[in-house]
Design a protein around this motif. Structure first.
Motif, PDB file in Angstrom:
ATOM      1  N   LEU A  27      14.781   2.267 -10.884  1.00  0.00           N
ATOM      2  CA  LEU A  27      15.708   3.000 -10.024  1.00  0.00           C
ATOM      3  C   LEU A  27      15.983   2.210  -8.747  1.00  0.00           C
ATOM      4  CD1 LEU A  27      17.285   5.628  -9.441  1.00  0.00           C
ATOM      5  CD2 LEU A  27      15.205   6.488  -8.355  1.00  0.00           C
ATOM      6  N   ALA A  28      14.936   1.662  -8.147  1.00  0.00           N
ATOM      7  CA  ALA A  28      15.084   0.927  -6.887  1.00  0.00           C
ATOM      8  C   ALA A  28      13.868   0.037  -6.657  1.00  0.00           C
ATOM      9  CB  ALA A  28      15.234   1.901  -5.721  1.00  0.00           C
ATOM     10  N   GLY A  29      14.059  -0.998  -5.854  1.00  0.00           N
ATOM     11  CA  GLY A  29      12.952  -1.852  -5.453  1.00  0.00           C
ATOM     12  C   GLY A  29      12.749  -3.037  -6.372  1.00  0.00           C
ATOM     13  N   SER A  30      11.733  -3.840  -6.010  1.00  0.00           N
ATOM     14  CA  SER A  30      11.399  -5.025  -6.795  1.00  0.00           C
ATOM     15  C   SER A  30       9.975  -5.465  -6.459  1.00  0.00           C
ATOM     16  CB  SER A  30      12.368  -6.161  -6.485  1.00  0.00           C
ATOM     17  OG  SER A  30      12.155  -6.644  -5.174  1.00  0.00           O
ATOM     18  N   VAL A  31       9.458  -6.365  -7.275  1.00  0.00           N
ATOM     19  CA  VAL A  31       8.137  -6.930  -7.009  1.00  0.00           C
ATOM     20  C   VAL A  31       8.159  -7.639  -5.652  1.00  0.00           C
ATOM     21  CG1 VAL A  31       6.452  -8.659  -7.764  1.00  0.00           C
ATOM     22  CG2 VAL A  31       7.522  -7.134  -9.443  1.00  0.00           C
TER      23      VAL A  31
END
Length: 87
Positions: A27-31
């Motif tokens: 849905l949102a974000g990343s490593v």
């Protein structure tokens, strides 16, 4: 909610495991951002459950919750435990 130690690449390894889960998308974000929220839809009705995985203070915090309703009947806890078992 589950909290585990971070060995440096725990978030990246969890991301790979979670992305391989059927009916689950980011849905949102990343490593690289240190926090990712996923949506996993139920098989029968397609109801969304949200899971957020974040790097905090040298640990990885996983928080699963139902988007709608009052109870998920333990589905999110079971999902989190399954991902951690694969880790």
């Amino acid at each position: 909610m589950r909290v585990v130690s971070d060995d440096g690449d725990t978030l990246a390894r969890l991301d790979t495991i979670i992305r391989d889960t059927s009916r689950t998308t980011v849905l949102a974000g990343s490593v690289d951002e240190g926090m990712i929220t996923y949506v996993t839809r139920s098989a029968l009705w397609g109801f969304p459950d949200y899971t957020t995985v974040a790097h905090r203070d040298g640990r990885i915090v996983l928080y699963g919750r139902a988007r709608f309703g009052k109870s998920d009947l333990g589905v999110n806890a079971k999902r989190l435990d399954g991902w951690l078992a694969q880790l």
